[in-house]
Design an enzyme around this catalytic site. Sequence first.
Site, short mmCIF file in Angstrom:
data_model
loop_
_atom_site.label_atom_id
_atom_site.label_comp_id
_atom_site.label_asym_id
_atom_site.label_seq_id
_atom_site.Cartn_x
_atom_site.Cartn_y
_atom_site.Cartn_z
N GLY A 26 0.97 -1.01 -0.44
CA GLY A 26 -0.50 -0.28 0.18
C GLY A 26 1.05 0.92 -0.11
N CYS A 27 0.44 2.11 -0.29
CA CYS A 27 1.34 4.00 -0.31
C CYS A 27 1.23 4.21 0.87
CB CYS A 27 0.07 4.71 -1.07
SG CYS A 27 -1.59 5.23 -0.51
#
Length: 325
Positions: A134-135
């Site tokens: 995930g970012c």
Amino acid sequence: MIKIGIIGGAGYTANELIKILINHPKVEIKTIVSTTYPGIPIEYIHKDLIGEIKSNKLFSSEITDDIDLLFLCIGHGHSKKILKNISYKINVIDFSNDFRINKNFFFKKRIFNYGLPELNKNIINKYNNIANPGCFATAIQLSILPLAKIKLLKNNIHISAITGSTGAGRINNSKLNFSFRNNNISTYNLFNHNHINEVIQTINKLQNKYDGKIYFIPYRGGFSRGIISTLYTRIDLSFEEIKNIYDKFYKNDPFIFLSEKEIHLKQVINTNKCILNLKYIKNKLIITSIIDNLIKGASGQAVQNMNIMYNFEETCGLKLKPLGL
């Protein structure tokens, strides 16, 4: 040449992925699938690709079997359904959170590995299936990996991070549209963001256990792209010792940079870089990290994983320049 397929081709991450791959010397894009826009010219949706791809290149309705690697650029919870119909001979890099946590690494005959290159570079090429991080999880983990590696994380970690509107993808939500986000900022999922599960998993992997707590406050920002994260925790070492730890840990990672100056998002937008700034105040180590959420936080990192998977140069196709001003 590695033959590429993309599912979820109309989204923001797919747009960035296409732009990277069309200039990558080792790959050929064979099929781009969009169930929303089948038969529609790709440049009608991704208008910044006019002149970059053939004007008659259309979104497909289904993936073909003549590919080596499939990028899944789709929302959380949908990957398993799609993979049921994908040949096991096709390698997969998945952008969703479906396979990021250990208990979800196994699906049918597929075994996924967590694709944070700075953590797992030595084993990524041993796997045919990669769960792209995930970012927020990327920005946070890159801030603390050097500390966890030598078991220095013992105290609570406090994090605040703000992301651009593209982090939510192309979805219709009143809190994500321009009129709400422009000149505005808001919190969401306080202390309960699912990316923290990835962070805790990594800390436990490196340290065997972590007895502290992580307090994460994510913000929606009034800008389109980028993540800036600031965290602090108590570390009982000198600042020089800490800086040496970071320099040593990241010396062979081509996309991680340490800056003694204050950092800002425009330094990394449109790149696969992560820039870190360290400060030390009264036994508190304060770490600020910046990434482009669509590139290092998604599509660029996926291509970095692909490069490692196929033993290409890690930076191949990713020598991108920041927008600057």
